[in-house]
Design a protein around this motif. Structure first.
Motif, PDB file in Angstrom:
ATOM      1  N   UNK A 117       0.820  -1.217   0.000  1.00  8.77           N
ATOM      2  CA  UNK A 117       0.000   0.000   0.000  1.00  8.77           C
ATOM      3  C   UNK A 117       0.852   1.263   0.000  1.00  8.77           C
ATOM      4  N   UNK A 118       2.166   1.129   0.235  1.00  6.69           N
ATOM      5  CA  UNK A 118       3.058   2.279   0.238  1.00  6.69           C
ATOM      6  C   UNK A 118       3.788   2.448  -1.086  1.00  6.69           C
ATOM      7  N   UNK A 119       3.469   1.607  -2.049  1.00  8.72           N
ATOM      8  CA  UNK A 119       4.103   1.716  -3.360  1.00  8.72           C
ATOM      9  C   UNK A 119       3.698   3.017  -4.054  1.00  8.72           C
ATOM     10  N   UNK A 120       4.684   3.623  -4.755  1.00  9.19           N
ATOM     11  CA  UNK A 120       4.422   4.815  -5.566  1.00  9.19           C
ATOM     12  C   UNK A 120       4.560   4.416  -7.031  1.00  9.19           C
ATOM     13  N   UNK A 121       3.630   4.887  -7.866  1.00  7.72           N
ATOM     14  CA  UNK A 121       3.590   4.406  -9.245  1.00  7.72           C
ATOM     15  C   UNK A 121       2.983   5.447 -10.184  1.00  7.72           C
ATOM     16  N   UNK A 122       3.175   5.219 -11.474  1.00  4.91           N
ATOM     17  CA  UNK A 122       2.448   5.978 -12.490  1.00  4.91           C
ATOM     18  C   UNK A 122       1.075   5.339 -12.618  1.00  4.91           C
ATOM     19  N   UNK A 123       0.020   6.140 -12.470  1.00  9.30           N
ATOM     20  CA  UNK A 123      -1.323   5.548 -12.440  1.00  9.30           C
ATOM     21  C   UNK A 123      -1.599   4.756 -13.707  1.00  9.30           C
ATOM     22  N   UNK A 174      -2.695   7.931 -18.628  1.00  3.07           N
ATOM     23  CA  UNK A 174      -2.386   6.772 -17.797  1.00  3.07           C
ATOM     24  C   UNK A 174      -1.255   5.973 -18.449  1.00  3.07           C
ATOM     25  N   UNK A 175      -0.636   5.097 -17.648  1.00  2.00           N
ATOM     26  CA  UNK A 175       0.575   4.394 -18.092  1.00  2.00           C
ATOM     27  C   UNK A 175       0.467   2.902 -17.788  1.00  2.00           C
ATOM     28  N   UNK A 176       0.870   2.089 -18.757  1.00  2.00           N
ATOM     29  CA  UNK A 176       0.914   0.641 -18.543  1.00  2.00           C
ATOM     30  C   UNK A 176       2.136   0.063 -19.248  1.00  2.00           C
ATOM     31  N   UNK A 177       2.700  -0.930 -18.630  1.00  3.31           N
ATOM     32  CA  UNK A 177       3.930  -1.531 -19.136  1.00  3.31           C
ATOM     33  C   UNK A 177       3.609  -2.500 -20.274  1.00  3.31           C
ATOM     34  N   UNK A 178       3.365  -1.940 -21.450  1.00  9.24           N
ATOM     35  CA  UNK A 178       2.991  -2.734 -22.614  1.00  9.24           C
ATOM     36  C   UNK A 178       3.921  -2.434 -23.780  1.00  9.24           C
ATOM     37  N   UNK A 179       4.098  -3.401 -24.645  1.00  8.97           N
ATOM     38  CA  UNK A 179       4.893  -3.206 -25.858  1.00  8.97           C
ATOM     39  C   UNK A 179       4.151  -2.262 -26.803  1.00  8.97           C
TER      40      UNK A 179
END
Length: 345
Positions: A164-170, A196-201
């Motif tokens: 719950x303390x993780x920081x991320x790009x939404x 928004x951001x997602x780790x996709x090719x």
């Protein structure tokens, strides 16, 4: 006398002018060529008395230098003017600064916002750099949900002992709803656009960042019927009054019941084409009733209030309106592509 002729030529040379290279050449021939006036004075110089040769010789040299310098100056001026004329681009616009245009995603996003604002929704912008609490935990994502994996989400910092303390790009704009519900009391009616951001090719069909518009309505007595009517109104405002919609059961962690909404294909009119895969329908958004867990997590009593939420991809809507089949075009800043939308706003 030769002295008087030299003085006259000095005055004459100082006032020389030329409009083009041909004029300069004519002046050179007149004053500096073998048959020119200065060489003629050199011939007369032989007959000058010895006691005057030094004085006359100095004046002759001054005349020749003055004529040479003046003609070289005129030659440079004419060459500069010719170059400036050659560099004129006759295809350039008459306006000194070319005006730009709004990006197609901005055009569509603003249109979406305007439609929902007319229905009473308020604009709200949440943070792009967010925390696990608002993006996942408050929205009922399980601790081991795949969206929390590095393969799906861009993490800025991670805490293995407390996710719950993780920081991320939404990874979606649904987190904006959690931010708003946490700090506001019902009735709530907001629209949340953002990137928004997602780790996709990256490919023609997917990108590591894209744009969404999220909607939320929380109040007493809100029903699925209200949601359906709002979405039908939006679809007809955006794609035309003859647009039809259908809702298919689906699953999202933060809504229950959940649905995906299709619209009748605005390209083929529902008859079937390659874009709609010959079904006559195109999916444009996900929606559903806000899960009671989410309301409670944000401090809203789920026994008193109900609500609905929906989210759509701006790129998806833009593709439907302008038939752009490659998502990469939206972020490559190719001016040839962007100029096609000058008349779209």
């Amino acid at each position: 006398m030769i002295s008087d002729k030299i003085d006259e030529l000095l005055k004459e040379v100082s006032t020389l002018s030329a409009k083009n290279a041909e004029d300069v050449e004519q002046l050179r021939l007149k004053y500096l060529s073998k048959k020119g006036e200065i060489n003629g004075l050199m011939a007369e110089f032989r007959n000058v008395a010895k006691d005057q040769k030094k004085t006359i010789g100095i004046k002759l040299n001054e005349l020749k230098k003055a004529a040479t310098d003046k003609i070289n100056e005129l030659r440079e001026n004419v060459a500069t003017a010719d170059n400036q004329e050659e560099n004129i681009d006759l295809t350039r616009t008459a306006y000194p600064i070319e005006l730009g245009t709004r990006h197609p995603l901005t055009i569509v996003k603003n249109e979406i916002i305007e439609i929902f604002q007319r229905m009473g929704f308020t604009l709200f912008h949440g943070p792009e750099i967010d925390d696990d609490k608002h993006v996942f935990t408050m929205l009922n994502f399980a601790a081991d949900h795949p969206a929390r994996d590095m393969q799906d989400t861009f993490f800025i910092s991670q805490n293995p002992n407390d996710v719950t303390k993780n920081v991320l790009l939404r990874s979606h704009t649904s987190g904006d709803e959690a931010h708003y519900m946490e700090t506001h009391e019902p009735p709530i009616r907001i629209i949340c656009p953002g990137r928004v951001y997602r780790n996709e090719a990256i490919s023609a069909r997917a990108h590591c960042f894209f744009h969404q518009v999220e909607g939320l309505y929380v109040d007493k007595g809100v029903s699925f019927t209200d949601l359906k009517q709002v979405l039908l109104t939006f679809a007809r405002e955006m794609f035309g009054p003859d647009t039809k919609i259908r809702l298919r059961p689906s699953y999202f962690p933060f809504t229950e019941p959940s649905a995906e909404m299709d619209i009748s294909c605005n390209i083929c009119g529902g008859k079937g084409c390659n874009f709609c895969k010959h079904t006559g329908w195109v999916e444009i958004l996900g929606c559903g009733m806000v899960d009671p867990h989410d309301l409670a997590a944000c401090g809203i009593d789920p026994d008193v209030y109900t609500g609905y939420a929906f989210g759509m991809g701006v790129e998806r809507i833009t593709n439907l309106k302008y038939r752009v089949d490659d998502l990469r075009l939206f972020s490559e800043n190719d001016t040839r592509f962007l100029e096609e939308f000058k008349s779209a706003f």
